[in-house]
Design a protein around this motif. Sequence first.
Motif, PDB file in Angstrom:
ATOM      1  N   TYR A 175      -3.402 -66.029  33.257  1.00  0.00           N
ATOM      2  CA  TYR A 175      -2.806 -67.295  32.838  1.00  0.00           C
ATOM      3  C   TYR A 175      -3.234 -68.403  33.784  1.00  0.00           C
ATOM      4  CZ  TYR A 175      -0.416 -64.270  29.469  1.00  0.00           C
ATOM      5  OH  TYR A 175      -0.277 -63.696  28.206  1.00  0.00           O
ATOM      6  N   ARG A 176      -4.578 -68.757  33.837  1.00  0.00           N
ATOM      7  CA  ARG A 176      -4.690 -69.777  34.918  1.00  0.00           C
ATOM      8  C   ARG A 176      -3.618 -70.930  34.977  1.00  0.00           C
ATOM      9  NH1 ARG A 176     -11.116 -70.433  33.577  1.00  0.00           N
ATOM     10  NH2 ARG A 176     -11.130 -68.526  32.104  1.00  0.00           N
ATOM     11  N   LYS A 177      -3.500 -71.168  36.237  1.00  0.00           N
ATOM     12  CA  LYS A 177      -2.345 -72.139  36.622  1.00  0.00           C
ATOM     13  C   LYS A 177      -2.191 -73.491  35.905  1.00  0.00           C
ATOM     14  CE  LYS A 177       0.553 -72.552  40.561  1.00  0.00           C
ATOM     15  NZ  LYS A 177       1.611 -72.221  39.658  1.00  0.00           N
ATOM     16  N   THR A 178      -3.451 -73.778  35.380  1.00  0.00           N
ATOM     17  CA  THR A 178      -3.368 -75.164  35.072  1.00  0.00           C
ATOM     18  C   THR A 178      -3.256 -75.198  33.466  1.00  0.00           C
ATOM     19  OG1 THR A 178      -5.749 -75.225  34.969  1.00  0.00           O
ATOM     20  CG2 THR A 178      -4.568 -76.151  36.704  1.00  0.00           C
ATOM     21  N   ALA A 179      -3.705 -74.156  32.681  1.00  0.00           N
ATOM     22  CA  ALA A 179      -3.733 -74.212  31.304  1.00  0.00           C
ATOM     23  C   ALA A 179      -2.422 -73.902  30.553  1.00  0.00           C
ATOM     24  CB  ALA A 179      -4.975 -73.172  30.939  1.00  0.00           C
ATOM     25  N   HIS A 180      -2.361 -74.565  29.452  1.00  0.00           N
ATOM     26  CA  HIS A 180      -1.228 -74.189  28.417  1.00  0.00           C
ATOM     27  C   HIS A 180      -1.997 -73.848  27.165  1.00  0.00           C
ATOM     28  CE1 HIS A 180       1.990 -76.909  30.340  1.00  0.00           C
ATOM     29  NE2 HIS A 180       1.710 -75.999  30.997  1.00  0.00           N
ATOM     30  N   GLU A 181      -2.635 -72.847  27.083  1.00  0.00           N
ATOM     31  CA  GLU A 181      -3.425 -72.236  26.272  1.00  0.00           C
ATOM     32  C   GLU A 181      -2.583 -71.128  25.272  1.00  0.00           C
ATOM     33  OE1 GLU A 181      -6.004 -69.163  28.558  1.00  0.00           O
ATOM     34  OE2 GLU A 181      -6.164 -71.098  29.017  1.00  0.00           O
ATOM     35  N   ILE A 182      -3.120 -71.375  24.065  1.00  0.00           N
ATOM     36  CA  ILE A 182      -2.603 -70.122  22.971  1.00  0.00           C
ATOM     37  C   ILE A 182      -3.529 -69.604  22.530  1.00  0.00           C
ATOM     38  CG2 ILE A 182      -0.985 -69.766  21.135  1.00  0.00           C
ATOM     39  CD1 ILE A 182       0.663 -72.214  21.786  1.00  0.00           C
ATOM     40  N   GLU A 183      -3.708 -68.367  22.826  1.00  0.00           N
ATOM     41  CA  GLU A 183      -4.696 -67.552  22.271  1.00  0.00           C
ATOM     42  C   GLU A 183      -3.941 -66.312  21.916  1.00  0.00           C
ATOM     43  OE1 GLU A 183      -8.432 -67.423  24.450  1.00  0.00           O
ATOM     44  OE2 GLU A 183      -8.598 -69.696  24.540  1.00  0.00           O
ATOM     45  N   LEU A 184      -4.780 -65.262  21.650  1.00  0.00           N
ATOM     46  CA  LEU A 184      -4.328 -63.859  21.251  1.00  0.00           C
ATOM     47  C   LEU A 184      -3.306 -63.397  22.352  1.00  0.00           C
ATOM     48  CD1 LEU A 184      -4.380 -61.313  19.707  1.00  0.00           C
ATOM     49  CD2 LEU A 184      -6.098 -60.640  20.963  1.00  0.00           C
ATOM     50  N   GLY A 240      -4.850 -69.798  16.649  1.00  0.00           N
ATOM     51  CA  GLY A 240      -4.474 -69.831  17.710  1.00  0.00           C
ATOM     52  C   GLY A 240      -2.936 -69.470  17.703  1.00  0.00           C
ATOM     53  N   ILE A 241      -1.802 -70.298  17.624  1.00  0.00           N
ATOM     54  CA  ILE A 241      -0.152 -69.928  17.489  1.00  0.00           C
ATOM     55  C   ILE A 241       0.095 -69.343  15.862  1.00  0.00           C
ATOM     56  CG2 ILE A 241       0.300 -72.212  16.339  1.00  0.00           C
ATOM     57  CD1 ILE A 241       2.957 -72.015  18.373  1.00  0.00           C
ATOM     58  N   LEU A 291       3.736 -65.628  29.572  1.00  0.00           N
ATOM     59  CA  LEU A 291       3.713 -67.126  28.599  1.00  0.00           C
ATOM     60  C   LEU A 291       3.794 -68.395  29.424  1.00  0.00           C
ATOM     61  CD1 LEU A 291       3.146 -67.940  25.855  1.00  0.00           C
ATOM     62  CD2 LEU A 291       5.399 -67.386  25.389  1.00  0.00           C
ATOM     63  N   TYR A 310       4.921 -74.994  37.067  1.00  0.00           N
ATOM     64  CA  TYR A 310       4.731 -75.249  38.361  1.00  0.00           C
ATOM     65  C   TYR A 310       6.520 -75.134  38.554  1.00  0.00           C
ATOM     66  CZ  TYR A 310       0.134 -77.052  37.951  1.00  0.00           C
ATOM     67  OH  TYR A 310      -1.265 -77.297  37.845  1.00  0.00           O
ATOM     68  N   GLN A 361      -1.517 -65.028  24.509  1.00  0.00           N
ATOM     69  CA  GLN A 361      -0.127 -65.903  24.475  1.00  0.00           C
ATOM     70  C   GLN A 361       0.577 -65.601  23.208  1.00  0.00           C
ATOM     71  OE1 GLN A 361      -3.339 -66.788  25.396  1.00  0.00           O
ATOM     72  NE2 GLN A 361      -3.214 -67.238  27.509  1.00  0.00           N
ATOM     73  N   ASN A 364       1.905 -70.328  33.800  1.00  0.00           N
ATOM     74  CA  ASN A 364       1.231 -71.419  33.892  1.00  0.00           C
ATOM     75  C   ASN A 364       2.054 -72.500  34.610  1.00  0.00           C
ATOM     76  OD1 ASN A 364      -0.735 -70.524  32.392  1.00  0.00           O
ATOM     77  ND2 ASN A 364      -0.046 -71.369  30.188  1.00  0.00           N
ATOM     78  N   PRO A 383      -9.760 -74.945  33.124  1.00  0.00           N
ATOM     79  CA  PRO A 383      -9.786 -76.011  31.897  1.00  0.00           C
ATOM     80  C   PRO A 383      -8.321 -76.487  31.735  1.00  0.00           C
ATOM     81  CG  PRO A 383      -9.467 -73.514  31.121  1.00  0.00           C
ATOM     82  CD  PRO A 383      -9.527 -73.845  32.667  1.00  0.00           C
ATOM     83  N   VAL A 384      -8.050 -77.692  31.323  1.00  0.00           N
ATOM     84  CA  VAL A 384      -6.916 -78.196  30.910  1.00  0.00           C
ATOM     85  C   VAL A 384      -6.421 -77.748  29.755  1.00  0.00           C
ATOM     86  CG1 VAL A 384      -5.521 -80.274  30.385  1.00  0.00           C
ATOM     87  CG2 VAL A 384      -7.407 -80.518  32.298  1.00  0.00           C
TER      88      VAL A 384
END
Lengths: 566, 179
Positions: free
Chosen positions: B93-102, B50-51, A172, A177, B104, A175, A13-14
């Motif tokens: 931390y999947r490489k593409t996501a900038h996610e904020i959950e617990l 989230g944050i 953190l 690059y 993060q 992610n 997911p993005v």
Amino acid sequence: MSSATKQKIVIDPVTRIEGHLRIEVELDEHNVVNQAWASGQLFRGIETILKGRDPRDTGLIAQRICGVCTNVHYRASISAVEQAYQIEIPRNAEIVRNLVSLALFVQDHLVHYYHLHSLDYVDVVSALSADPKLASEQAHDWHSHPYQCSQSDLAASQQKLTQFVQAGRLGLFANGYWGHSAYRFSAEQNLIHMHHYLEALRIQREISKAIAIFAGKTPHPQNLVVGGVTSVMDMLNPQRMNDYLFIIKDAREFIKRAYLPDMKMLVSAYRDSIKAGEGRGHGHFMSAGGYRLFNDQTLFAQGVVFGHQFDQLADFDPSQITEEAARSWYQDNEPRTPYDQTTEPHYTDLNDDGTLKTEGKYSWIKSPRYQGKAMEVGPAARMIIGYLRDAPLIKPYMDSFMQACELELIDFSSTIGRNAARAIEAELTCDAIFAFASELIENIKYYDETTWTRYVFEDLPSRAQGAGIFEVPRGTLAHFVRIDDAKVANYQAVVPTTWNASPKDGQNQPGPYEASLIGIRLADPQNPLEVLRVVHSFDPCLACAVHVIDAQGQALAEYRIQPKSL
Amino acid sequence: MDVCAPKIAVLGLGNLLFKDEGLGVVAMHYLRHNFRFSAALDFVDGGTLGINLLDYFHDYSHLLILDSLSTPSAEPGAVFRLPLTALQNLGDYRKTAHEIELLQALDMARLLGLNFELEVVAMIPQDIESVTFVLSEPVQAAMPLMADTAREVLANWGVQTHPIAQPLSAAKIAAHHHP
């Protein structure tokens, strides 16, 4: 081009801050995107749970559409019902609602830039090798009094980051690059940004407190009712207002002396990208305007621009909005007004290899259109339209930034431009908050303490319909309610990300994400940083909050609890 | 810090609109309603913070988080007790996501140098897509186990819990506590 040279990249997911967004792009032999598809990957159908309910209760349920934007959905929902019943709320109630909504703008924009997006531009590993003294000197290139940017401030942040990274997990920051050739900041510029990343964590938390002053309980506020607000004592208590303004004042300092200078640094480093129009969409912009000031002007100007034709600004007319599902996983393909929308799922699945069926239906997001066109919404749309309208609270801020950075209006229609518009909006929103707060204080001083418009529910018409349409941080938010027999007969929410992330439509017109991705060149297709930059510049947020802890691929058996009776 | 009484919050996470997605929130209400506690606790419907989770990490010395969990090796209704150390090894931390959950938010707290005790009691959901306030059968059935696990965590923090005489079922709790 032969099909053998075509290459497809899937990013999924993005974002998981709220729901799932998948992007697929097709590259030509020069690694330039020539096709793009944006897909929402979760069916939500929240509207169905509102049918049959008392219209006064919709706000409490609709606020849970999104975990981050509870306040704005709450307000839009309550306002839709008020409009249906033609209930006009007292001015004080409107201002209190504005103080909450606008504080959310400030918080959202800060969090978006520093915590959700900046790592697309900031190489945290590089920041570890910066010279704090040099960084402190360079911070003064972007502002005469940079926000807490002494050598020791920067060294302290660098120390924190180093400890964090040396603890063994990038966590953190994993992610990113790191070392990607598309990163351009110097080590010192990276350190300045990372220092502000940490400061912004503190400030955004303070803003949560400011929001809670008037919104009451967080994260699920209960301060709004059909007819007004309930946070009367908070409004009348000068200490509460003082606490609120103190926090906004601090946030304003940060925006003026850190966020805007950082944005100028970004614009400067990527000037060629802006001038080349990287990330530019089709140029259809829309703003509903709103946030009425005391002189009957509004903070945001309403308007519609098609195809970057800035000399042909049209009025915004909500009756021109339709939604359709020709390429979305719903049954009804025809464009309809939101009042008559249906939400019957019709899932046609993915290809066997897990890619989108790009010739047919491929998203849970519908395609909202304005006069049949896919509109971009959000800060760039608002700043462009506000500038064209000569809006008194927008034009001077835009002029100042454009002069400092030598930008033209068209430049805001780009990846970096969207970010710049967001930073300018954060600044002027703070200033607008002070205008609204002074008016409220004046009202109270002259004994206007009204916060609720009295009505007798049983005397209201049993059939009605209305819309609550607001500019919110990510763009234009609209809730539509149709009431029959004093119950909700139909409900639709058209949220900002629905506009920006919309799939193609029956005419094969791409949505704004899709249009903006065409022409982007990737330095390394295995690490599609440039695609993420484009999509993140819109501040994606799918209206579908899910927060399952993800432990895929992890062995957790040792933590399993067995029932004792077994 | 240790000379003060711990400030404890029980934070239920999830979205009540989507069936088992909201099981953490229901579990929080289940615990709050069906037991008495020897110390003052704050019970919070955290929704899908989230944050903003950082606010709670900052304001409390002890946090018990009730949430749903996705893991391939367990069936719906399975309950897990995850200490902070287990959480820190979770999520790639999947490489593409900038996610904020617990996870993060926990990292951000670490970055800010915040100090607090935290444990997660989590359950595997069956269905987090249907739009309904009714929990699935396996999740309802496992709610007492989730509550007992939460009580063990609280006991470690010095809080005694006592069942009330006529507890409500998970189904009743879910029906009472939606908006």
